[in-house]
Scaffold this motif. Structure first.
Motif: not given
Lengths: 357, 448
Positions: A35, A194, A196-201, A209, B212, B226, B228, B240-242, B244-245, B277, B295, B317, B319-320, B352
């Motif tokens: 860019y 950690t 659980h199913g609510l971590w989006p990664g 995690i 990007y 991760y 921040l 913190t955000i993974p 992957e997203m 999220v 994290p 953590y 989040s979803v 989801r």
């Protein structure tokens, strides 16, 4: 073509060429490898100024130290108004300390969380990483002047909170050197999961995690005769029906439904009075009149006293407010108020005569 | 009330709540003389139906109104448009007693009166942790750095001028606070859908995909797993955000909302958009992104926004926002006008993905019928559903149940509490029930 002037031909020709050139340029623009011209390197000083986070492995922790005693002084000065002198206040925010025991420090699990004995969770019943508390005080406290504390002051305030939580003695000095030892004493350091199913990664088995998004509840989209009876677990308590005010006023007043009228006529009158007082203020009336007392002109209760037994009081007052007047209440004249819509005038006069509140 | 069903087209006054209880009594006892005067005052505004010429028809038809017989306002009288004066009742509102200080409080979106899936920007719910500011965009900066040099080659700083030159994407997504419906974990506590579900909004957001920017700074995706995100407000909100997203391209550094710039209360001039999220991760007034290899356990992922389980453990953590739905009309605190036909309308969403199906029950969950999903049905966006209902005047319990494209079905209160107990605050996605009684009044109940 010959019928067009050479000037317009020339212009048209130039335009065409320009458009083509732009199209080529924009196509070329898609094949960028960076860019170009967007953004610039951050200087080390800039990164230092903003990179204030402290991680659980203490990366980002500034050097410094502070004593419990110094922390007590600072806490009283900067923190007590919201949190109470001993971090125990529930007035503005939930309490910081309390609900933890020496046993919890051994196990790393706050027993009150599972036994149900805790009336309320405090910061130290929940937090599992001491870095979190340091980071938050440093970045966000005191409430009204965040980021104003120097590292030594943050250490001192945290030392005081640790002492209040009975984790460290009164002569303790917290520093970047011993904060990792304090971590080993946190009463709820083993209290987080950690899994659980609510971590989006990514899931833990793939280096993340969470569990990869596997839900913990299960329902089936049954369609007919799904159960034999409807069990109502809870209904709206009567006090909660009115605690959010007049619900009729929180819904559109046309359409398929109306907001339910939750407050009685008295409350509706109060709301109308408040609205008229606002109108009186907005219209400038309250600059010269008090509800009861004279300011420049008479107080409204004095007006009522004079006019109350007169049958045509409303009409006469409306006319007087509109045209202005002099002599009835003294030598200072009331200016005409022709700018006020008649409807507002009537509302205001009615309100005054009904005992303006 | 039942007359209306038998005699369609009869002239009857609309219940605008125009008359006070005393006035209703006066009319009932034969004193109707004051009605004309009262209507003259408020008639133009409220369009109250006349009874005087009822035999001929509706006075609102028979007597031409002011707006048909006078000149209206010129263009740009209100250069930034505002809603009609008759729309003053649907506002963001606080729930009394929820927070002591407005700077760390919530205002709820009035879902009960909204249509479609887009939330008007001015009604978008607010949740601030240390108050909001109206930040000068010419002075705002976004910094991207790594928690150490091996994760990101070139730490960079961007201005709004620069960010808005980059390739942009516009996408419609819902945003829901993790604490939405949290007041109701233990039992029914609030009367209307505004307070039960109003920490929910949906907008078209416009911005630069964060990937990007990270790639522009030379991120090492292998090590930096991760991110921040940090705000520029007093709390410098951090989450913190993974990675992957971010890599998927979903996460946006957004400046636009519903065709205009973000509103200050929603993060002007820059916020993060993290689809699916909970809202706390959509860091407002975004000033910094740090990439890291672990994290961060920030305050709002170590003290708040953690879910207390019956075992005494907290889920961290989390989040979803899982699939959830609610009927918004009719809903708690409303009263049905009459028996007969109603379009029952509501919202469904899932963190989801897309909503696949919404079912509605009128008997508290014994029998269900599938509702119509109104387009567009988008990824991690609110979806509007409608279904037909003829109210026969008898008590009913209305429920909606969402299913998303993963096959996940929204749970009942009984099913949710069986796993998570009753002391949690966050991520309550249980099926909402609205009870209708003979008078037409709708109230909030919980069916297990």
């Amino acid at each position: 073509m010959f019928r067009f002037s050479s000037a317009s031909l020339g212009l048209g020709g130039t335009k065409t060429i320009l458009v083509l050139a732009l199209a080529a340029a924009s196509t070329a623009g898609l094949a960028f490898d960076n860019y170009s011209g967007v953004g610039r390197p951050a200087t080390p000083a800039e990164v230092k100024a903003w990179d204030i986070d402290v991680r659980p492995d203490f990366k980002g922790l500034p050097k410094g130290s502070g004593s419990v005693d110094r922390g007590q002084e600072l806490f009283e000065e900067k923190c007590a108004s919201c949190h109470g002198s001993f971090g125990e206040s529930n007035e503005v925010f939930t309490p910081l300390v309390g609900g933890t025991s020496k046993d919890d420090m051994k196990t790393g699990r706050v027993k009150g969380l599972s036994s149900g004995e805790l009336p309320q969770r405090t910061t130290f019943t929940k937090v599992a990483t001491i870095s979190t508390v340091f980071d938050y005080i440093q970045r966000a406290m005191p409430w009204t002047s965040p980021k104003s504390l120097k590292p030594d002051e943050v250490y001192a305030i945290l030392a005081y909170l640790l002492n209040l939580s009975e984790m460290v003695p009164a002569d303790f000095v917290l520093s970047d050197k011993n904060i990792a030892d304090v971590q080993k004493l946190l009463p709820n350091r083993n209290g987080m999961t950690t899994d659980h199913g609510l971590w989006p990664g990514a899931a833990a088995k793939k280096g993340g995690i969470g569990n990869g998004g596997k839900p913990d509840t299960k329902n089936v989209a049954c369609m007919k005769n799904c159960k034999s009876e409807v069990l109502i677990g809870s209904t709206l308590p009567e006090y909660a029906r009115t605690a959010h005010g007049e619900l009729a006023d929180q819904n559109r007043n046309f359409g398929p439904v109306r907001g339910t009228r939750t407050l009685g006529p008295e409350a509706a009158k109060k709301a109308a009075d408040a609205g008229t007082l606002e109108l009186a203020t907005k219209s400038g009336c309250m600059a010269c009149h008090g509800l009861k007392n004279k300011i420049v002109g008479p107080g409204y209760s004095e007006v009522v006293a004079r006019y109350k037994d007169q049958a045509d009081a409303e009409e006469r007052l409306v006319a007087k407010v509109k045209a202005g007047g002099q002599g009835v209440w003294g030598s200072i004249p009331m200016p005409p108020n022709g700018h006020l819509p008649d409807e507002d005038l009537k509302t205001l006069v009615k309100w005054i005569l009904s005992g303006a509140k | 009330m039942s007359d209306s069903v038998k005699k369609p087209g009869r002239l009857r006054p609309a219940p605008e709540n125009f008359l006070s209880e005393e006035q209703v009594k006066a009319v009932a006892t034969g004193r109707r003389d004051f009605l004309r005067k009262s209507f003259m005052v408020a008639g133009a505004a409220m369009a109250a139906p006349m009874v005087a010429r009822a035999s001929e028809g509706d006075a609102n038809i028979l007597e031409l109104p002011t707006w048909s017989t006078t000149l209206g306002q010129p263009v740009a009288t209100r250069p930034y448009g505002t809603p009609s004066q008759y729309e003053s009742q649907l506002l963001r509102r606080e729930s009394p007693g929820l927070a002591r200080v407005g700077g760390a409080s919530v205002s709820f979106c009035p879902l009960q009166g909204l249509f479609g899936i887009i939330t008007p920007s001015g009604l978008h719910f607010e949740r601030h942790h240390q108050g909001w500011h109206d930040i000068d965009p010419s002075k705002h900066r976004l910094m991207i750095n790594g928690s150490d040099d091996s994760l990101l080659k070139k730490p960079k700083v961007y201005t709004l001028d620069e960010l808005m030159r980059l390739p942009s994407a516009s996408r419609i997504h819902f945003i829901e606070c993790g604490a939405n419906t949290g007041l109701e974990w233990g039992n029914v506590a609030v009367p209307t859908v505004q307070y039960t579900h109003g920490m929910l909004s949906c907008s078209e957001f416009t911005g630069v995909p964060l990937k990007y920017l990270l790639e522009d700074c030379g991120v090492d995706y292998k090590k930096a797993r991760y991110v921040l995100a940090e705000g520029a407000d007093g709390s410098s909100m951090t989450r913190t955000i993974p990675m992957e997203m971010v890599e998927s391209g979903e996460v946006l550094v957004a400046y636009g909302q519903n065709g205009e710039m973000l509103r200050p209360e929603n993060g002007y001039p820059l916020r993060l958009v993290v689809p699916g999220v909970q809202g706390v991760s959509w860091v407002k007034w975004l000033r910094r992104i740090e990439v890291g290899d672990m994290p961060y356990a920030t305050k709002d992922e170590a003290v708040h926004y953690i879910d207390l389980l019956p075992s005494g453990l907290h889920r961290q953590y989390s989040s979803v926002q899982e699939a959830k739905s609610v009927i918004t009309s009719p809903s708690g605190g409303q009263t049905l006008l009459d028996r007969g036909f109603y379009n029952v309308s509501g919202l469904a969403w899932s963190g989801r993905g897309r909503i696949k199906q919404v079912d509605v029950s009128f008997d508290g969950g014994i029998n269900w019928q599938t509702a119509r999903l109104e387009g567009p049905v988008q990824n991690k966006a609110l979806t509007r559903f409608n279904t037909n209902w003829v109210w026969d005047g008898k008590p009913a319990i209305l429920q909606s149940r969402a299913m998303d494209e993963t096959g996940y079905v929204q749970p009942s209160y009984g099913q949710l509490r069986a796993v998570r107990g009753t002391k949690s605050i966050y991520h309550n996605n249980a099926i909402q029930s609205w009870k209708v009684i003979e008078s037409g009044e709708v109230s909030n109940v919980q069916v297990l």
